[in-house]
Scaffold this motif. Structure first.
Motif, PDB file in Angstrom:
ATOM      1  N   ALA A  22       2.866   2.641 -17.072  1.00  0.00           N
ATOM      2  CA  ALA A  22       3.931   2.853 -16.092  1.00  0.00           C
ATOM      3  C   ALA A  22       3.752   4.174 -15.338  1.00  0.00           C
ATOM      4  N   SER A  23       3.360   5.241 -16.017  1.00  0.00           N
ATOM      5  CA  SER A  23       3.190   6.521 -15.324  1.00  0.00           C
ATOM      6  C   SER A  23       1.956   6.489 -14.421  1.00  0.00           C
ATOM      7  N   ALA A  24       0.919   5.748 -14.809  1.00  0.00           N
ATOM      8  CA  ALA A  24      -0.257   5.602 -13.940  1.00  0.00           C
ATOM      9  C   ALA A  24       0.088   4.769 -12.708  1.00  0.00           C
ATOM     10  N   GLU A  25       0.930   3.759 -12.891  1.00  0.00           N
ATOM     11  CA  GLU A  25       1.361   2.955 -11.748  1.00  0.00           C
ATOM     12  C   GLU A  25       2.259   3.771 -10.812  1.00  0.00           C
ATOM     13  N   ALA A  26       3.028   4.704 -11.361  1.00  0.00           N
ATOM     14  CA  ALA A  26       3.841   5.589 -10.522  1.00  0.00           C
ATOM     15  C   ALA A  26       2.945   6.478  -9.671  1.00  0.00           C
ATOM     16  N   GLU A  27       1.836   6.942 -10.256  1.00  0.00           N
ATOM     17  CA  GLU A  27       0.878   7.728  -9.469  1.00  0.00           C
ATOM     18  C   GLU A  27       0.244   6.864  -8.382  1.00  0.00           C
ATOM     19  N   GLN A  28      -0.039   5.617  -8.700  1.00  0.00           N
ATOM     20  CA  GLN A  28      -0.587   4.688  -7.715  1.00  0.00           C
ATOM     21  C   GLN A  28       0.363   4.539  -6.527  1.00  0.00           C
ATOM     22  N   GLU A  29       1.634   4.342  -6.792  1.00  0.00           N
ATOM     23  CA  GLU A  29       2.624   4.205  -5.720  1.00  0.00           C
ATOM     24  C   GLU A  29       2.715   5.487  -4.891  1.00  0.00           C
ATOM     25  N   HIS A  30       2.707   6.633  -5.567  1.00  0.00           N
ATOM     26  CA  HIS A  30       2.780   7.908  -4.852  1.00  0.00           C
ATOM     27  C   HIS A  30       1.552   8.082  -3.950  1.00  0.00           C
ATOM     28  N   HIS A  31       0.372   7.750  -4.456  1.00  0.00           N
ATOM     29  CA  HIS A  31      -0.857   7.871  -3.665  1.00  0.00           C
ATOM     30  C   HIS A  31      -0.804   6.943  -2.449  1.00  0.00           C
ATOM     31  N   ARG A  32      -0.394   5.715  -2.687  1.00  0.00           N
ATOM     32  CA  ARG A  32      -0.294   4.761  -1.574  1.00  0.00           C
ATOM     33  C   ARG A  32       0.687   5.259  -0.514  1.00  0.00           C
TER      34      ARG A  32
END
Length: 82
Positions: A22-32
């Motif tokens: 979940a925290s890695a996916e949050a970074e993915q969303e932030h990067h996008r």
């Protein structure tokens, strides 16, 4: 097992390992959102689980091999000096 986010288009990778997906996916969303305007990059991106071999897990922590080598040299020098 830790997770990393990777963007193939930017050739970017998480600066730290995330303890959960979940925290890695949050970074993915932030990067996008910040780099790609909220869209998925054309080159692809994703969250990947990192295995111990990929992290470089070894018997000794990173850079401690040099300390072990110095200690071995000191022990051998001490033995030869007798």
């Amino acid at each position: 097992m830790p997770y990393l986010y990777r963007c193939r288009q930017c050739r970017a990778e998480s600066p730290v390992e995330h303890p959960d997906r979940a925290s890695a996916e949050a970074e993915q969303e932030h990067h996008r959102d910040t780099i790609h305007g909220g869209l998925a990059p054309l080159g692809g991106d994703g969250v990947h689980r990192v295995h111990a071999q990929a992290r470089g897990a070894r018997i000794l922590p990173r850079h401690s091999w040099a300390a072990a080598l110095v200690m071995l040299a000191l022990i051998l020098a001490n033995c030869w000096g007798r």
